[in-house]
Design a protein around this motif. Structure first.
Motif, short mmCIF file in Angstrom:
data_model
loop_
_atom_site.label_atom_id
_atom_site.label_comp_id
_atom_site.label_asym_id
_atom_site.label_seq_id
_atom_site.Cartn_x
_atom_site.Cartn_y
_atom_site.Cartn_z
N PHE A 244 16.41 46.09 30.96
CA PHE A 244 16.24 44.88 30.33
C PHE A 244 17.55 44.17 30.52
N ARG A 245 18.52 43.20 31.28
CA ARG A 245 20.07 42.81 30.81
C ARG A 245 20.21 40.85 30.42
N VAL A 246 20.89 40.45 29.07
CA VAL A 246 20.93 40.08 29.35
C VAL A 246 22.58 39.36 28.88
N GLU A 247 23.00 37.94 29.91
CA GLU A 247 24.95 37.83 29.51
C GLU A 247 24.71 36.37 29.16
N VAL A 248 25.67 35.81 28.35
CA VAL A 248 26.16 34.19 28.20
C VAL A 248 27.18 34.28 28.53
N GLY A 249 27.92 32.83 29.31
CA GLY A 249 29.52 32.69 29.41
C GLY A 249 28.93 31.34 29.65
N GLY A 250 30.54 31.07 29.59
CA GLY A 250 31.22 29.96 29.77
C GLY A 250 32.19 30.00 30.21
N THR A 251 32.21 29.01 31.02
CA THR A 251 33.38 28.33 32.71
C THR A 251 34.27 27.33 32.09
N ALA A 252 35.61 27.62 32.28
CA ALA A 252 36.43 26.78 32.63
C ALA A 252 37.08 26.15 33.94
N SER A 253 37.32 25.36 34.28
CA SER A 253 38.14 25.21 36.07
C SER A 253 38.76 24.54 36.37
N LEU A 254 40.11 24.97 37.44
CA LEU A 254 41.37 24.01 37.85
C LEU A 254 40.67 23.69 39.39
N ARG B 124 38.10 36.91 44.07
CA ARG B 124 37.10 37.33 42.62
C ARG B 124 38.09 38.70 42.02
N LEU B 125 38.24 38.54 40.49
CA LEU B 125 39.22 39.63 39.88
C LEU B 125 37.89 39.74 38.64
N VAL B 126 37.62 40.40 38.62
CA VAL B 126 36.42 41.12 37.17
C VAL B 126 37.31 41.89 36.14
N PHE B 127 37.37 41.88 35.10
CA PHE B 127 38.03 42.54 34.51
C PHE B 127 36.76 42.73 32.71
N GLY B 128 36.54 44.32 32.12
CA GLY B 128 35.33 43.69 31.67
C GLY B 128 35.87 45.46 30.04
N VAL B 129 35.19 45.47 29.42
CA VAL B 129 34.97 46.28 28.85
C VAL B 129 34.28 45.90 27.72
N ASN B 130 33.47 47.76 27.41
CA ASN B 130 32.81 48.25 26.61
C ASN B 130 33.28 48.06 25.25
N PHE B 131 32.27 47.28 24.22
CA PHE B 131 32.91 47.32 22.91
C PHE B 131 31.40 47.39 21.89
N VAL C 107 20.53 50.76 26.62
CA VAL C 107 19.94 50.64 25.80
C VAL C 107 21.12 50.75 23.93
N GLY C 108 21.62 48.76 23.99
CA GLY C 108 22.16 49.27 22.73
C GLY C 108 23.76 48.64 23.49
N GLU C 109 24.20 49.04 24.66
CA GLU C 109 25.11 49.04 25.05
C GLU C 109 25.75 47.79 25.29
N ARG C 110 26.75 47.30 24.48
CA ARG C 110 27.88 45.89 25.24
C ARG C 110 29.03 45.41 25.43
N GLU C 111 29.38 44.24 26.59
CA GLU C 111 30.42 44.32 27.07
C GLU C 111 30.55 42.99 26.13
#
Length: 289
Positions: free
Chosen positions: A83-93, A282-289, A46-50
Motif C-alpha cells: 500500500f502506497r500513499v502520495e500527496v502532491g501540489g501542482t503549479a501551472s503555466l 513528461r520529466l520525472v525526477f525522484g530521490v529516496n530520503f 514498507v517504510g520507504e519515503r520518496e
C-alpha cells in the motif's frame, strides 16, 4: 515533427552514454517509476519515503499557440505492505494565443492538490503478472487545459498490469484507465462534466545496468458526463520513454508522445485537437530520503 523526434532520440542516446556505469542494477525490475505517462505495479517497501517532482507539458491545439505546463511536487510513503500513499501540489503555466474556443492568456498559478493511493493485489514474483489498483484524486482552482479559474474535481482510476518478458532485460505493462471530471468555471458560471476511458501499453528493455529505453502507446476516448455519456472525441498517442538510475537513491524518467491519430465527434479530421494536445512530454525526477 521528424526533426523533433530525431533530436529527442539523440538526447536519449547521449544521456545513456553519459549515465554513470557504476550504478548496479538489481535482479529483475522495479516498475514503480520506470514509465513516463503510465504506472507499474510495484509500490516500494514498507517504510520507504520518496520526494518527486513531475513536469508535464501539452503543446499544440491546431491554429494559434498553445503551451500548458504543470509542475507537481510530491511526497510518497509506504506505510503498509503493498500500500502506497502520495500527496502532491501542482503549479501551472499557460501560454495561449489564437486557439479556437480557448481565451488568450499567459499566466502562472498554483493549480491544486492531489492524493494518490495504490494497492498491489498481485506480485509478479509470485504470480504470472503483477496487478495494482490505483486511485488519484485531485482538486484544482485552475483548469489544466484552458487555464481558466474555477473549481475542478476529478479522479483517475487505473488498473495496472505488468510482466517481465525476459528476466532482467525486457518488461511490458498495460494500464486500463477511467477518469471522471467535474468543473465549474468562475467567469461564465458554467458547469461541465466529462469522463475519459483509455488503455495504454508500454515496453522497456535494459540497454545498460542503469538505463532502460522503450516506448508507450496510449488510446483515449472522451465523453460528456461522468458516466460515459455523449461521445466527444478520441486520440492515439505514441512515443519513446527513457529511465535513468542516476544513483542508488535518485532517478530520472523522460517521456514524449505525439498524437498519431485522432478524431473529434462529428468530424472527419485525422487528429483530435479539440479534446487533446498534439504533443505531450513528461520529466520525472525522484530521490529516496
Amino acid at each position: 515533427m521528424g526533426g523533433g523526434a530525431c533530436k529527442f532520440g539523440m538526447a536519449l542516446a547521449c544521456m545513456a552514454a553519459l549515465a554513470p556505469a557504476c550504478v548496479s542494477a538489481e535482479e529483475g525490475f522495479d516498475t514503480e517509476h520506470i514509465f513516463g505517462f503510465m504506472i507499474g505495479t510495484d509500490i516500494g517497501n514498507v517504510g520507504e519515503r520518496e520526494f518527486q517532482t513531475q513536469t508535464t507539458g501539452g503543446f499544440g491545439k491546431g491554429r494559434g499557440t498553445y503551451r500548458a505546463l504543470e509542475h507537481e511536487v510530491e511526497i510518497e510513503v509506504v506505510p503498509l505492505p503493498n500500500f502506497r500513499v502520495e500527496v502532491g501540489g501542482t503549479a501551472s503555466l499557460h501560454d495561449i494565443t489564437g486557439v479556437p474556443d480557448i481565451d488568450d492568456r499567459r499566466q502562472f498559478n498554483f493549480q491544486g492538490a492531489s492524493l494518490d493511493l495504490r494497492y498491489r493485489l498481485l506480485n509478479r514474483e509470485q504470480a504470472p503478472f503483477g496487478l495494482t489498483v490505483a486511485a488519484e484524486l485531485h482538486g484544482n482552482r485552475i483548469d489544466e487545459t484552458s487555464g481558466a479559474k474555477g473549481r475542478m474535481y476529478g479522479t483517475e482510476f487505473t488498473l495496472a498490469f505488468d510482466r517481465e518478458l525476459v528476466p532482467n532485460f525486457a518488461i511490458a505493462a498495460l494500464n486500463l484507465i477511467y477518469q471522471p471530471e467535474w468543473a465549474r468555471f468562475e467567469m461564465a458560471g458554467l458547469s461541465e462534466k466529462s469522463s475519459t476511458i483509455g488503455a495504454a501499453f508500454a515496453g522497456l528493455v535494459r540497454v545498460r545496468p542503469n538505463v532502460l529505453l522503450g516506448g508507450e502507446m496510449r488510446y483515449f476516448r472522451q465523453y460528456e458526463g461522468i458516466g460515459l455519456g455523449e461521445f466527444s472525441g478520441q486520440a492515439l498517442f505514441v512515443g519513446p520513454t527513457a529511465y535513468f538510475q542516476l544513483s542508488e537513491r535518485s532517478r530520472l524518467t523522460l517521456s514524449w508522445s505525439m498524437q498519431a491519430w485522432g478524431r473529434p465527434a462529428g468530424s472527419s479530421a485525422n487528429l483530435d485537437l479539440v479534446n487533446f494536445e498534439r504533443h505531450q512530454a513528461r520529466l520525472v525526477f525522484g530521490v529516496n530520503f
